[in-house]
Write a protein that holds these residues in place. Structure first.
Motif, PDB file in Angstrom:
ATOM      1  N   ARG A  30      42.601  35.519  38.585  1.00 33.42           N
ATOM      2  CA  ARG A  30      42.034  36.833  38.304  1.00 33.42           C
ATOM      3  C   ARG A  30      41.882  37.093  36.808  1.00 33.42           C
ATOM      4  N   ASP A  31      42.869  36.681  36.031  1.00 34.58           N
ATOM      5  CA  ASP A  31      42.807  36.931  34.588  1.00 34.58           C
ATOM      6  C   ASP A  31      41.582  36.288  33.951  1.00 34.58           C
ATOM      7  N   ALA A  34      38.230  37.868  35.378  1.00 34.07           N
ATOM      8  CA  ALA A  34      37.992  39.213  34.839  1.00 34.07           C
ATOM      9  C   ALA A  34      37.515  39.141  33.394  1.00 34.07           C
ATOM     10  N   LYS A  41      40.762  43.592  34.894  1.00 31.50           N
ATOM     11  CA  LYS A  41      41.601  42.861  35.843  1.00 31.50           C
ATOM     12  C   LYS A  41      42.082  43.793  36.951  1.00 31.50           C
ATOM     13  N   TYR A  45      41.276  43.463  40.947  1.00 34.41           N
ATOM     14  CA  TYR A  45      42.342  43.489  41.946  1.00 34.41           C
ATOM     15  C   TYR A  45      42.013  44.489  43.056  1.00 34.41           C
TER      16      TYR A  45
END
Length: 76
Positions: A30-31, A34, A41, A45
């Motif tokens: 995700r980091d 994003a 981020k 989520y």
């Protein structure tokens, strides 16, 4: 991570799961995703869990990152 509330709409969850799958297939956490897609981020989520209602502009940004059309994200 933030608390996730109950999914409000199944279509939003489908979009989120499609984005999550595309992200995971490309081996992105995700980091990284994003940052590269220029989205928050926290927003990502929420999006992946069906708790965010993405705007067309956000969907365009995500689709462009993946090299697909917006319709590919919402065609289910």
């Amino acid at each position: 991570m933030p608390k996730i509330t109950k999914v409000k709409d199944n279509d939003l969850l489908k979009i989120g799961l499609k984005i999550k799958k595309l992200r995971e297939v490309r081996g992105l956490n995700r980091d990284v995703f994003a940052r590269e897609a220029e989205i928050s981020k926290y927003y990502l989520y929420r999006l992946e869990y069906g708790n965010a209602n993405p705007s067309i502009l956000q969907l365009k940004k995500i689709a462009k990152f993946f090299g697909i059309k917006v319709r590919d994200l919402i065609d289910f």
